[in-house]
Design a protein around this motif. Structure first.
Motif, short mmCIF file in Angstrom:
data_model
loop_
_atom_site.label_atom_id
_atom_site.label_comp_id
_atom_site.label_asym_id
_atom_site.label_seq_id
_atom_site.Cartn_x
_atom_site.Cartn_y
_atom_site.Cartn_z
N SER A 9 51.33 40.93 32.31
CA SER A 9 50.60 40.34 33.76
C SER A 9 50.33 39.06 33.37
O SER A 9 50.06 38.65 31.99
N THR A 10 50.32 38.03 34.22
CA THR A 10 49.61 36.62 34.12
C THR A 10 48.37 36.61 34.92
O THR A 10 48.15 37.18 36.00
N PHE A 11 47.51 36.21 34.21
CA PHE A 11 46.00 36.07 34.79
C PHE A 11 45.53 34.69 34.97
O PHE A 11 45.84 33.86 34.22
N VAL A 12 45.08 34.55 35.97
CA VAL A 12 44.28 33.12 36.39
C VAL A 12 42.48 33.40 36.15
O VAL A 12 42.21 34.30 36.18
N VAL A 13 42.31 32.52 35.15
CA VAL A 13 40.91 32.31 34.91
C VAL A 13 40.40 31.01 35.31
O VAL A 13 40.82 29.86 35.04
N ALA A 14 39.56 31.22 36.55
CA ALA A 14 38.88 30.22 37.47
C ALA A 14 37.54 30.18 36.99
O ALA A 14 36.73 31.14 37.19
N GLY A 15 37.15 28.77 36.90
CA GLY A 15 35.73 28.52 36.61
C GLY A 15 35.18 28.03 37.87
O GLY A 15 35.90 27.37 38.56
N HIS A 16 33.80 28.42 38.25
CA HIS A 16 33.33 28.02 39.37
C HIS A 16 31.90 27.43 38.97
O HIS A 16 31.21 28.18 38.30
N THR A 17 31.26 26.45 39.67
CA THR A 17 29.91 26.21 39.49
C THR A 17 29.11 26.13 40.78
O THR A 17 29.63 26.39 41.72
N ASP A 18 27.76 26.00 40.66
CA ASP A 18 26.97 25.84 41.96
C ASP A 18 27.16 24.28 42.43
O ASP A 18 27.68 23.53 41.82
N ALA A 19 26.35 24.02 43.40
CA ALA A 19 26.36 22.54 43.82
C ALA A 19 25.18 21.41 43.06
O ALA A 19 24.99 20.53 43.60
N VAL A 20 24.70 22.26 41.96
CA VAL A 20 23.63 21.21 41.41
C VAL A 20 24.46 20.28 40.52
O VAL A 20 25.25 20.69 39.77
N PRO A 60 32.27 27.94 46.62
CA PRO A 60 30.95 29.15 46.42
C PRO A 60 31.09 30.34 46.91
O PRO A 60 32.02 30.55 47.84
N LYS A 61 30.79 31.12 45.90
CA LYS A 61 30.51 32.61 46.34
C LYS A 61 29.87 32.93 47.82
O LYS A 61 30.10 33.72 48.45
N ASP A 62 28.72 32.00 47.79
CA ASP A 62 27.91 32.13 48.97
C ASP A 62 27.78 30.62 49.39
O ASP A 62 26.92 29.91 48.96
N ALA A 63 28.51 30.37 50.43
CA ALA A 63 28.54 29.02 51.00
C ALA A 63 27.46 28.68 51.70
O ALA A 63 26.91 27.50 51.86
N SER A 64 26.33 29.64 52.12
CA SER A 64 25.17 29.35 52.78
C SER A 64 24.08 29.01 51.80
O SER A 64 23.05 28.39 52.38
N ALA A 65 24.42 29.35 50.54
CA ALA A 65 23.41 28.85 49.59
C ALA A 65 24.06 28.17 48.27
O ALA A 65 24.30 28.82 47.40
N PRO A 66 24.65 26.97 48.52
CA PRO A 66 25.38 26.22 47.72
C PRO A 66 24.99 26.16 46.10
O PRO A 66 25.59 26.14 45.21
N THR A 67 23.59 26.15 46.13
CA THR A 67 22.90 25.78 44.77
C THR A 67 22.52 27.20 43.95
O THR A 67 21.86 27.14 42.96
N ASP A 68 22.97 28.26 44.81
CA ASP A 68 22.41 29.45 44.08
C ASP A 68 23.30 29.82 42.89
O ASP A 68 24.19 29.46 42.70
N PRO A 69 22.36 30.35 41.76
CA PRO A 69 23.13 30.68 40.45
C PRO A 69 24.25 31.56 40.83
O PRO A 69 25.35 31.73 39.91
#
Length: 213
Positions: free
Chosen positions: A134-145, A187-196
Motif C-alpha cells: 500500500s501507498t500511504f499519505v501522511v498529511a500534517g494539519h495545524t490549527d489557525a493560530v 480544519p477538522k472543525d471549521a467552526s472552531a479553527p483555533t481548536d487544538p
C-alpha cells in the motif's frame, strides 16, 4: 417520556458513530492501538481492481489515479504544488483513513513525549503484512493560530517528522509514504479553527489493491 428521549438520543449517537466509521476513523484525544489503526486503514474489498472501488469504475480513471500516486513517490513534501495537494485531498476523501492526535513540542516538529505511544502504534500498524504494497499519505494539519505561511511550513515539517520516524524506527519503505502539509487550510472543525483538535496527522491508505489479494 424522559426514558424515550434518552433512548432516542442514544440511538442518534450510535448512528452518528456508525456513519463516522464509514468515512474514516478519528481517534484524536483517545489512546489508540495498532489494531484500531490497522482496521481503519484496511481497504474495503472493491468490486473491480484498481484504485477506484466503484462497480462502474473506469479503467482509464484508475490508470490516471495510479500514475498520479506513483508520481508522488520520493517527492519532497515542499515540492508539491497547491494543485497536487488538492488532488491528493480529493483522492484521499474516499479512501480508508484515520486522524491521529500526534502532538509536537511547541513551535517544533519534534514529536512530544505524550504522543510517542500513538506514533509507535502507527508504526506497528503500518508494518502489518496485510498492508504490504500500500501507498500511504501522511498529511500534517495545524490549527489557525499563527500566520498561514508559518502553519503551512510547520505542517510540512511535522509530516516529514512522522515519515522519518516510520522509516527509521519501523523500516517502512520511504517510497510508500507520501507526505503532504495542509497547514490550517483543512480544519477538522471549521467552526472552531483555533481548536487544538485541528492539530492532527491524517494517514490515508491510497491503495485498494491489497484487499483483492
Amino acid at each position: 417520556m424522559t426514558s424515550f428521549r434518552k433512548l432516542s438520543a442514544l440511538s442518534a449517537i450510535t448512528l452518528g458513530a456508525a456513519l463516522s466509521m464509514t468515512a474514516g476513523l478519528a481517534l484524536a484525544g483517545e489512546k489508540v492501538s495498532a489494531d484500531q489503526i490497522l482496521n481503519a486503514l484496511q481497504p474495503k474489498k472493491p468490486l473491480t481492481r484498481g484504485l477506484s472501488a466503484g462497480s462502474q469504475a473506469d479503467p482509464a480513471v484508475d490508470a490516471r489515479q495510479i500514475q498520479f500516486v506513483d508520481s508522488l513517490r520520493n517527492r519532497k513534501t515542499r515540492s508539491l504544488s497547491l494543485g497536487e495537494r488538492e488532488e491528493i485531498a480529493e483522492l484521499a476523501a474516499s479512501k480508508p483513513k484515520i486522524d491521529l492526535e500526534i502532538q509536537f513540542d511547541y513551535n517544533s516538529a519534534d514529536i512530544s513525549k505524550a504522543s510517542m505511544a500513538a506514533a509507535q502504534e502507527l508504526g506497528k500498524a503500518l508494518s502489518n503484512a496485510s498492508l504490504k504494497g500500500s501507498t500511504f499519505v501522511v498529511a500534517g494539519h495545524t490549527d489557525a493560530v499563527g500566520s498561514e505561511p508559518y502553519n503551512q511550513d510547520l505542517s510540512e515539517r511535522r509530516a516529514d517528522t512522522i515519515k522519518r520516524f516510520l522509516t527509521e524506527k519501523y523500516g517502512i519503505n520511504g517510497a510508500d509514504l507520501v507526505t503532504v502539509g495542509y497547514g490550517e487550510s483543512k480544519p477538522k472543525d471549521a467552526s472552531a479553527p483555533t481548536d487544538p483538535q485541528n492539530r492532527r496527522v491524517q494517514v490515508v491508505n491510497m491503495d485498494t489493491k491489497t484487499a483483492s489479494k
